[in-house]
Write an enzyme that holds these catalytic residues in place. Structure first.
Site, short mmCIF file in Angstrom:
data_model
loop_
_atom_site.label_atom_id
_atom_site.label_comp_id
_atom_site.label_asym_id
_atom_site.label_seq_id
_atom_site.Cartn_x
_atom_site.Cartn_y
_atom_site.Cartn_z
N TYR A 743 67.12 42.25 -6.02
CA TYR A 743 66.98 43.69 -5.79
C TYR A 743 65.57 44.02 -5.33
CZ TYR A 743 64.27 43.97 -10.10
OH TYR A 743 63.30 43.81 -11.06
N PHE A 753 58.44 49.88 -6.20
CA PHE A 753 57.93 49.74 -7.56
C PHE A 753 58.30 48.41 -8.20
CE2 PHE A 753 61.87 52.25 -7.89
CZ PHE A 753 62.62 51.44 -8.74
N ASP A 754 59.28 47.70 -7.62
CA ASP A 754 59.66 46.41 -8.22
C ASP A 754 60.55 45.66 -7.25
OD1 ASP A 754 59.81 44.39 -10.05
OD2 ASP A 754 61.29 45.34 -11.34
N ILE A 773 69.96 50.22 -16.26
CA ILE A 773 70.22 51.65 -16.11
C ILE A 773 71.71 51.87 -15.76
CG2 ILE A 773 67.86 52.23 -15.47
CD1 ILE A 773 68.71 52.24 -12.55
N TYR A 799 66.17 56.65 -14.90
CA TYR A 799 65.23 56.71 -16.02
C TYR A 799 65.02 58.11 -16.58
CZ TYR A 799 64.26 51.87 -14.91
OH TYR A 799 64.38 50.52 -14.70
N PHE A 816 67.86 51.36 -4.58
CA PHE A 816 67.83 49.92 -4.84
C PHE A 816 68.60 49.18 -3.75
CE2 PHE A 816 67.31 51.72 -9.09
CZ PHE A 816 66.26 50.97 -9.60
#
Length: 857
Positions: A743, A753-754, A773, A799, A816
């Site tokens: 991902y 962010f990731d 999530i 979140y 994502f």
């Protein structure tokens, strides 16, 4: 009157004496009327809540000065003279079903009745008001006032079903002790209240233990309500911890052993085993002693011939740590010389002489017994151990009790230097650790699982191998100092001699604690500017008292996720501007990237989150003064409030106040320019975002879209899935499967962010169990192996209102780019992408087109 406390006087004696005394209340009137009896019991109704008993006396009128109320833990008495009935005396006396709080007993008129009340020692509902002995006199007089009392259902415990746990009263307990002493058995008691359901699970644990240990101990249950004196003797209390009281063989004092709710029967059995033997064993046979070596993690052996002081010392130490055996040995065994104390561990392989005592001198048995107990516990702990979660959990209590320092070796196998000789490295540490057996325990971490502890020790992140010594296993840095092995970081020196020198220096108290400190570029402080402060520079720039100290300091403390952090950092710039003519250091300190030294800042709140502004100055001996805190607190955090408080607390600012104020218009101009610039940037950002969003949405329309938002949700399009690379077909992973995925996560503005792809490792999680999530659970339940898709997740399915600081703001919609690489079913079957062996064809062409499109997307 009786003392309002517990009394050893029998309750019948209390009642008799009080009735005689009550008969003299209004004696003159009684004689005048020819009355001399002990009074008439009035009719009454009683009710309760979980804290208080209420008695409403029927038809009672009292002379105010004649009212007498007496109470003890197990007695309540009321009497008065009724002027309306020829000075008849009313008397109500009984022993409450359970203990009451004497000082709370009172009786007073209320709405035409006399109402008495008293508090209960234990908050819960009584099953009846008085003890059975009072039935004859009170059954006809007292009734339950159901209208005033909620219906209460008591689920009382009625004893153990196991034949190995006997229900005991005081006499039966005495017999049990005699039997135990005769057979050298332990006595294990559950002393509790039957209405206390809090410990139901722990009672099951005890029931199971009693069946396995029935030949080693006598088990009993004492109902603390029916045996009130025994209940008090053992301090039975439903609000305390659940556990048992143990009398080891031949001992008259008991020990409370907690039965932990999250523990296991096996762990409880292991703990009990330590109490089922005499405190000190007397052995002549080497064969029997060797057997003990294999049964206990540690054995303390005394080879002194008849020495009462040493034996008393062993008795005292043995009662501190029951998991270690203490032995007086009168035989011969290799490694054990006469007239000595030895610690034996590792199933007899390690024998260490205890040098902390001169047996010929006069020593305190209590003091030396405690020292010996701690040494014995340390000796029983492995000197070297490869880290495992199960192993450490098992040893944690021993670590805690023994207070042994822990050397932690961080050697993540995936990040060791190329050509690193791991076997030789481990052997070196084993040799060193053995030399310090009982003084330092060495834990070897062979995986990247404790990075936070490395950082908190002041060690660089992701640099392996590394070493630090902790004063204890658990605890925050404020209570558990850490000492980083500097030679390992700077010189990569992990020779046996250097490591031993480091261990020796620690034990000698020659080392300075090391702490987490952000690595900053060298900074030159300029007046009017804000400087970032690390832990390494904190004491020089802020708390230092040397001549080079930069005068007064104003420091903003925050964490990366502190609310309004950016706002306060900007405000700090403005404060620095108005203070630029003064001798002031203005800085900010990230308490997440650096060690959170709460002692230095006088901050007792371990879990603080809101930003705080401190003033540190020579006038206060550099003790920090809290000037402002986040807006939710009394110290309002605003530009004007900060300046006013600085004037109040700081002589510099007070003397130069006119000069400081003259800078404020400049700040207003700066603020106006910043505001205008911010509005321009905002307009440009909105325009750019709209253009990019339109382009993005146009491109998205080329791909199949599915709305996976649950029907019951109030959020529209909460979870959208756009598939831009079809899977190979087949079934979607069922709930409970382990999903293997790649991902990349971004905010709506495209900020990444990731990404598992950046890390080069696939991400695994259990599907449908809340491990990720909600958006992910919903999406991967509708994907097949090989499928690649874009998920658009609104905050309700990501979140939420809290976000995930510091990278994901509150209420964020996320995107994502996900790929289902494989999944493993609960029965172990792995389903993964099959290799394309066709070499060409429609599928390959479509894949190439999709790949091109997805890159652009």
């Amino acid at each position: 009157r009786f003392n309002n406390s517990s009394t050893s006087m029998p309750i019948a004696r209390i009642m008799a004496l009080w009735m005689v005394a009550a008969a003299c209340v209004g004696c003159v009137a009684a004689k005048r009327e020819g009355e001399g009896d002990t009074g008439v019991t009035p009719g009454f109704k009683w009710s309760q809540d979980d804290e208080t008993i209420f008695l409403r006396l029927e038809g009672v009128v009292c002379k105010e000065e004649s009212v007498d109320v007496v109470a003890a833990l197990d007695f309540f008495g009321f009497s008065c003279i009724d002027p309306t009935k020829n000075h008849q005396k009313w008397t109500l006396a009984f022993s409450p079903r359970e203990d009451i709080v004497p000082d709370t007993a009172k009786c007073e008129p209320s709405n035409g009745f006399y109402v008495c009340s008293f508090k209960k020692v234990h908050r819960h509902y009584f099953d009846r008001l008085w003890v059975p002995a009072n039935d004859e006199e009170l059954n006809k007089k007292g009734k339950v006032n159901w209208k005033a009392m909620n219906s209460v259902e008591n689920e009382d415990f009625d004893g153990y079903s196991s034949r190995s746990i006997k229900t005991l009263d005081a006499k039966q307990l005495e017999k049990t002790h005699k039997k135990a002493n005769k057979k050298q058995l332990a006595v294990i008691l559950d002393v509790s209240y039957p209405w206390c359901t809090k410990c139901a699970n722990q009672r099951e644990t005890l029931d199971a233990a009693s069946k396995k240990l029935s030949k080693k101990a006598l088990f009993g249950y004492i109902d603390a309500r029916e045996n009130r004196k025994l209940g008090r003797d053992f301090d039975a209390d439903c609000t305390a911890k659940c556990g048992v009281f143990i009398f080891p063989p031949g001992e008259v004092n008991h020990t409370f052993v907690e039965i932990k709710e999250d523990g296991t029967s096996a762990k409880f059995l292991t703990e009990l085993e330590g109490y089922l033997k005499p405190a000190v064993s007397y052995i002549n046979s080497a064969k029997v002693l060797r057997k003990m070596f294999s049964e206990y993690p540690g054995v303390v052996v005394s080879t002194y011939k008849t020495n009462e002081n040493i034996e008393e010392l062993l008795q005292n130490a043995a009662k501190v740590y029951r998991n270690i055996a203490f032995v007086v040995f009168n035989g011969k065994l290799k490694g054990l010389k006469a007239n000595g104390l030895y610690g034996v561990s590792q199933k007899g392989k390690e024998k260490i002489k205890y040098d902390g005592l001169d047996a010929e001198s006069n020593f305190s048995v209590d003091t030396e017994g405690e020292k010996l107990a701690i040494w014995a516990q340390r000796m029983a702990i492995p000197y070297f151990q490869m880290f495992s979660l199960e192993g450490v959990i098992e040893l944690r209590e021993s670590f805690k009790k023994s207070q042994i320092p822990i050397a932690k070796v961080f050697a993540d196998e995936d990040n060791l230097p190329e050509g690193f000789d791991r076997v030789n490295f481990i052997n070196t540490f084993k040799k060193v650790a053995k030399k310090y057996h009982g003084k330092i325990s060495t834990l070897y971490y062979n995986a990247d699982i404790d990075r936070v502890q490395m950082e908190e020790s002041g060690l660089p992140d992701h640099v392996y191998p590394n070493l630090a010594i902790y004063t204890s296993y658990d605890g925050q840095p404020a209570d558990n100092e850490r000492y980083a092995y500097i030679k390992g970081v700077v010189d990569k020196d992990f020779s046996e001699d250097s490591i031993r020198e480091f261990y020796d220096d620690f034990l000698a108290g020659k080392l300075t604690p090391t702490y987490k400190s952000k690595d900053l570029e060298p900074q030159t402080y300029e007046k009017g500017k804000v400087i970032e402060i690390s832990y390494a520079s904190l004491f020089n720039r802020v708390f230092g008292t040397s001549k080079e100290s930069p005068g007064d300091a104003l420091v903003l403390l925050y964490k990366q996720w502190s609310p309004k952090k950016d706002k306060y950092l900007k405000m700090l710039d403005h404060i620095a501007h108005v203070l630029q003519d003064l001798d002031f250091t203005v800085g900010h300190y990230d308490s997440f990237a650096n060690y959170d030294d709460r002692k230095a800042w006088k901050n007792e709140n371990r879990f603080w989150n809101n930003a705080m502004l401190y003033l540190v100055q020579d006038a206060s001996n550099r003790e920090p003064i809290l000037i402002a805190q986040d807006e939710d607190h009394d110290n309002k955090f605003s530009f004007s409030n900060v300046l006013r408080d600085l004037k109040k607390h700081n002589k510099q600012v007070e003397d130069a106040w006119d000069q400081v104020r003259s800078r404020i218009p400049e700040v207003r101009e700066i603020l106006a320019e910043e505001k205008a610039k911010k509005e321009r940037e905002k307009e440009e950002a909105v325009k750019k975002t709209e253009e990019e969003a339109e382009k993005f949405n146009q491109k998205l329309q080329e791909y199949p879209k599915i709305d996976l938002t649950p029907e019951h949700s109030m959020v529209s399009e909460g979870v959208l899935k756009y598939t831009f690379e079809e899977g190979q077909g087949g079934e979607a992973p069922p709930k409970g499967s382990t999903v293997v995925a790649h991902y990349t996560g971004t905010l709506i503005d495209g900020t990444k962010f990731d990404s598992s792809r950046d890390r080069g490792t696939e991400f695994e999680f259990k599907l449908g169990e809340g491990a990720v999530i909600p958006c992910w659970d919903l999406a991967f339940e509708n994907m097949t192996v090989g499928e690649r898709a874009l998920l658009v997740c609104k905050s309700d399915f990501a979140y939420g209102t809290r976000g995930s600081p510091p990278t994901i703001p509150p209420d964020s919609t996320l995107r994502f780019d996900v790929e289902l690489v494989a999944y493993v079913t609960e029965d172990g079957q792995r389903v993964e992408k099959q290799a394309d062996v066709s070499g060409e064809g429609v599928a390959a062409t479509e894949g190439q087109e999709n790949a091109s499109g997805k890159d652009e997307l």
